[in-house]
Scaffold this motif. Structure first.
Motif, PDB file in Angstrom:
ATOM      1  N   HIS A   1      -2.855  -1.153  -5.457  1.00 48.86           N
ATOM      2  CA  HIS A   1      -1.575  -0.722  -5.254  1.00 48.86           C
ATOM      3  C   HIS A   1      -1.423   0.096  -3.823  1.00 48.86           C
ATOM      4  CE1 HIS A   1       3.065  -1.423  -4.630  1.00 48.86           C
ATOM      5  NE2 HIS A   1       2.816  -0.623  -4.671  1.00 48.86           N
ATOM      6  N   GLU A   2      -2.084   0.924  -4.636  1.00 48.82           N
ATOM      7  CA  GLU A   2      -2.558   1.929  -2.931  1.00 48.82           C
ATOM      8  C   GLU A   2      -3.192   1.887  -2.111  1.00 48.82           C
ATOM      9  OE1 GLU A   2      -2.851   6.906  -2.089  1.00 48.82           O
ATOM     10  OE2 GLU A   2      -2.997   5.707  -4.468  1.00 48.82           O
ATOM     11  N   LYS A   3      -4.256   0.967  -2.370  1.00 49.61           N
ATOM     12  CA  LYS A   3      -5.311   0.591  -1.563  1.00 49.61           C
ATOM     13  C   LYS A   3      -4.116  -0.585  -0.551  1.00 49.61           C
ATOM     14  CE  LYS A   3      -9.572   1.629  -3.389  1.00 49.61           C
ATOM     15  NZ  LYS A   3      -9.997   1.543  -2.927  1.00 49.61           N
TER      16      LYS A   3
ATOM     17  N   PHE B   1      -1.073  -1.725  -0.372  1.00 47.10           N
ATOM     18  CA  PHE B   1       0.140  -1.360   0.051  1.00 47.10           C
ATOM     19  C   PHE B   1       0.130  -0.164   0.601  1.00 47.10           C
ATOM     20  CE2 PHE B   1       0.863  -4.532  -3.545  1.00 47.10           C
ATOM     21  CZ  PHE B   1       1.589  -6.088  -2.686  1.00 47.10           C
ATOM     22  N   GLY B   2      -0.485   1.170   0.580  1.00 46.30           N
ATOM     23  CA  GLY B   2      -0.112   2.268   0.817  1.00 46.30           C
ATOM     24  C   GLY B   2      -1.182   2.849   2.388  1.00 46.30           C
ATOM     25  N   ASN B   3      -2.297   1.681   2.038  1.00 44.70           N
ATOM     26  CA  ASN B   3      -3.201   2.480   3.347  1.00 44.70           C
ATOM     27  C   ASN B   3      -3.845   0.474   3.177  1.00 44.70           C
ATOM     28  OD1 ASN B   3      -3.436   5.297   2.690  1.00 44.70           O
ATOM     29  ND2 ASN B   3      -5.006   5.220   0.786  1.00 44.70           N
ATOM     30  N   VAL B   4      -3.526   0.415   4.852  1.00 46.94           N
ATOM     31  CA  VAL B   4      -3.977  -0.687   5.329  1.00 46.94           C
ATOM     32  C   VAL B   4      -5.833  -0.889   5.806  1.00 46.94           C
ATOM     33  CG1 VAL B   4      -3.460  -2.449   6.925  1.00 46.94           C
ATOM     34  CG2 VAL B   4      -1.859  -1.293   6.264  1.00 46.94           C
ATOM     35  N   PRO B   5      -6.823  -1.563   5.526  1.00 49.09           N
ATOM     36  CA  PRO B   5      -7.699  -1.478   5.355  1.00 49.09           C
ATOM     37  C   PRO B   5      -8.072  -1.879   6.849  1.00 49.09           C
ATOM     38  CG  PRO B   5      -7.440  -3.126   4.021  1.00 49.09           C
ATOM     39  CD  PRO B   5      -6.000  -2.398   4.396  1.00 49.09           C
ATOM     40  N   SER B   6      -9.105  -1.671   7.390  1.00 45.73           N
ATOM     41  CA  SER B   6      -9.810  -2.631   9.221  1.00 45.73           C
ATOM     42  C   SER B   6      -9.056  -3.697   9.359  1.00 45.73           C
ATOM     43  CB  SER B   6     -11.096  -1.775   9.978  1.00 45.73           C
ATOM     44  OG  SER B   6     -11.060  -2.725  10.779  1.00 45.73           O
ATOM     45  N   GLY B   7      -8.411  -3.977  10.328  1.00 42.13           N
ATOM     46  CA  GLY B   7      -7.995  -5.447  10.138  1.00 42.13           C
ATOM     47  C   GLY B   7      -7.321  -6.615   9.068  1.00 42.13           C
TER      48      GLY B   7
END
Length: 389
Positions: free
Chosen positions: A233-235, A237-243
């Motif tokens: 969830h954190e990955k 919704f919390g951190n938006v990956p490149s692209g």
């Protein structure tokens, strides 16, 4: 006020109820959509076997799902070791539905005090007293996990969380294939809409008191997507990956989760999301006919389509230099099929023309046949007259 189940576990249930400050801080990831209390575990095993938000492409790609269409996984699958095991109420609330529910099989819907809804799918049976209108408590047994309505599924619990707040629907996501050209999330349509009796489907992870390990058979995804539900969830919704896609209020969380999961996997592979999901990965094909399927076309339309695709379509000219050998073989076989179809269509047209010519010749000769019949009758009549005389 803290839920009573956060301090009192049900007998025989192995659950760690983490409802202190750390859990509350994790709940804030839901961006204000969390309920007043966190939820307890729905199963004894407490292991997730199916991630929220992952795309299932249909057929074998649905992993036995009763939903045969391509779809996003809109909940968490909890493992029950492939057997019918007890499932429990995660929260206090009123049962709004208990019965057969299409591809969800035997299902139970529970409405929480704030209007959010939790849903249990694929149950093999219901506990005594479980029916519409009944209020349940956290930890109360609701029934047994199962695989209704499809016996091809492994027995498990599918758990969906629906929020009543539209602002919990936060982003758009990939459809099955990325758009060709530069990646633009605005080009990608929503997959899920609000469901009348469930609400806006969202990631259940931050609503639980604890986090759950994910054992979905893809350990290579763990460092990328997270090894447990709240890490994912954190990955996503919390951190938006490149692209990836920034959370907002334009669509549902299941979609941003799917988009950012693909973006994270693409980033780990050193590719853009568009390239990661594109036809050049060896599993696609060249652009399809621009004016419809061959089975709906006339021969003239098919000829026009093939000529347009190969001689005037800029997308074709670009794709032909990037696609895999498999994609080229696919298109070659399609071209052979089109050729055979055209040959058959031309043969059928020749048959029709020959049939029309035969009818025309037959009608044109009808007068001559009538004259011949008249002359034959006249000759017979003359012969009879002469015999009498």
């Amino acid at each position: 006020m803290q839920d009573k189940a956060c301090s009192d576990g049900a007998p025989g249930m192995t659950r760690t109820l983490l409802c202190g400050v750390a859990a509350i801080s994790l709940l804030t990831l839901a961006q204000g959509a969390v309920a007043d209390t966190c939820m307890v575990s729905p199963t004894d095993k407490e292991v997730v076997s199916g991630r929220f938000g992952k795309f299932r492409g249909g057929g074998s790609g649905n992993f036995g799902s009763a939903n045969q269409k391509a779809h996003m996984h809109d909940g968490l699958d909890f493992s029950t070791s492939g057997a019918s095991q007890p499932v429990y109420a995660t929260t206090e609330g009123k049962i709004t539905f208990a019965g057969a529910r299409g591809s969800a099989g035997n299902a139970i819907l529970i409405e929480r005090a704030g209007g959010d809804v939790v849903a249990y799918y694929h149950l093999s049976g219901f506990a005594n007293g479980v029916k519409r209108g009944v209020t349940v408590k956290p930890g109360q047994q609701l029934g047994l996990s199962g695989n209704t309505p499809s016996t091809s599924m492994v027995k498990h619990l599918h758990f969906t969380y629906g929020t009543s707040a539209k602002d919990s629907a936060r982003a758009k996501a990939f459809a099955e294939n990325a758009q060709r050209g530069p990646f633009n999330p605005g080009q990608l349509p929503p997959v899920f809409n609000r469901q009348a009796d469930i609400g806006w489907k969202t990631d259940p992870a931050p609503y639980f008191c604890q986090t759950y390990p994910i054992q979905d058979g893809h350990p290579e995804h763990y460092p990328i997507l997270g090894k447990d539900t709240k890490a994912q969830h954190e990955k996503l919704f919390g951190n938006v990956p490149s692209g990836g896609v920034q959370p907002d209020s334009t669509a549902e969380p299941v979609q941003v989760a799917a988009a950012n999961a693909d973006a994270a996997l693409a980033d780990a592979a050193g590719k853009t999301p568009a390239m990661y999901l594109s036809d050049s990965d060896g599993y696609g094909a060249l652009p399809t006919p621009p004016i419809g399927g061959y089975d709906t076309m006339s021969v003239a339309e098919m000829l026009t389509t093939e000529a347009t695709r190969r001689f005037s379509d800029a997308e074709w000219n670009t794709s032909i230099t990037h696609v895999s050998s498999r994609a080229l073989w696919v298109d070659y076989n399609r071209a052979i099929g089109v050729s055979n179809y055209l040959s058959e269509a031309i043969y059928r047209k020749k048959e029709k023309v020959e049939a029309l010519l035969a009818v025309y010749a037959s009608q044109k000769l009808a007068g001559q046949r009538a004259q011949t019949d008249w002359a034959h009758k006249r000759a017979q009549k003359g012969a009879v007259t002469r015999s009498i005389r």
